[in-house]
Motif scaffolding. Sequence first.
Motif, short mmCIF file in Angstrom:
data_model
loop_
_atom_site.label_atom_id
_atom_site.label_comp_id
_atom_site.label_asym_id
_atom_site.label_seq_id
_atom_site.Cartn_x
_atom_site.Cartn_y
_atom_site.Cartn_z
N LEU A 116 0.83 -1.20 0.00
CA LEU A 116 0.00 0.00 0.00
C LEU A 116 0.87 1.25 0.00
O LEU A 116 0.63 2.20 -0.77
CB LEU A 116 -0.91 -0.01 1.23
N ASP A 117 1.89 1.27 0.85
CA ASP A 117 2.79 2.42 0.91
C ASP A 117 3.50 2.63 -0.42
O ASP A 117 3.66 3.78 -0.88
CB ASP A 117 3.81 2.21 2.05
N ASP A 118 3.89 1.54 -1.06
CA ASP A 118 4.57 1.62 -2.36
C ASP A 118 3.65 2.26 -3.40
O ASP A 118 4.04 3.13 -4.17
CB ASP A 118 4.99 0.22 -2.79
N LEU A 119 2.38 1.80 -3.44
CA LEU A 119 1.42 2.34 -4.40
C LEU A 119 1.13 3.81 -4.13
O LEU A 119 1.04 4.62 -5.07
CB LEU A 119 0.13 1.53 -4.36
N LEU A 120 1.00 4.18 -2.86
CA LEU A 120 0.74 5.57 -2.51
C LEU A 120 1.91 6.46 -2.90
O LEU A 120 1.73 7.58 -3.39
CB LEU A 120 0.43 5.70 -1.03
N THR A 121 3.12 5.97 -2.64
CA THR A 121 4.31 6.75 -3.00
C THR A 121 4.40 6.94 -4.51
O THR A 121 4.69 8.04 -5.00
CB THR A 121 5.58 6.03 -2.48
N THR A 122 4.16 5.87 -5.25
CA THR A 122 4.20 5.95 -6.72
C THR A 122 3.16 6.94 -7.23
O THR A 122 3.43 7.74 -8.13
CB THR A 122 3.94 4.57 -7.34
#
Length: 318
Positions: A306-312
Amino acid sequence: MNLVDGVLAGDRLALSRLLTAVENDTPAGRAGLDALFARTGRAYLVGITGSPGTGKSSLVNRLVKLFRNPPDGRPAWRVAVVAVDPTSPFTGGAVLGDRVRMRDCAGDPGVFIRSMASRGALGGLAVQTAAVTQVFDAAGYDVILIETVGAGQAEVDIASLAHTTLVVEAPGLGDDIQAIKAGILEIADVLVINKADLAGADNTRRALQTMLERAPAKPWPARLVSTVAVSGAGMEELFWAILDHYQFLKSSQEWQRRDAQRLRAGLDELIRAELVRRWREDTPAEVYESVLNRMAGRKLSPFEALDDLLTTRKQAAA
């Protein structure tokens, strides 16, 4: 005449067509809900939930007749029934078992019965159940009886939709203790022991009465009523218990509070669905699949994904 005008004019065919459009979440269905919303908020919503085999459909059938011909001679209520049926594994539609059991009410022009497929939704209701009740409300139905699918102890969504919730139990199903553990007794405004002519009914009543006495105090203590829906025994007592709760709602702030709760739950669901749609629309499929593959390979936990997708997403927006 368009569908909305037809519904307001009392055209049952227009009502049926709009209900189909709403259930399928089409643009015409959404437009109809928008046009009718200002006319909602008057109908009395009664939820009927409980495990399979407790006789909910027979109970609803009897209640329809009582609302249409009240025992004290008061004017008849216009009644809509929303029966949430299991989904057919072949067509995806409602199995229609509940409508079959209520067929002797179908010829009454003051009654409209609508079956809905659960379509895999949990909690005992279909995704569009609340929207369907809004159409009936705007169409001028006085009381809407909502029968849940019969999934058992997970059926608590009805409490955030209905003004009055009936939880139906029956002797010999082994649900007495499980129901209180799962929280389903806590949502009951009226607790019904149906099939009270069966062996073990007295034990079931004593067990449930004890549970109710131990429950936290509420402004409306749940009523306990025994019925035999097939013969009609106890049904007038149940009818009066429902009307007592109706009067309690109207004479306090509970009607307004439950209406606001229902609208809040509906808005939250719309927000969640729209956010997911926009997320999928704005996130490249290859990015999502890449993160999902890393999760499948146990290289990312769900929270890290989730954090990866939000950062992207944040970097793309910048």
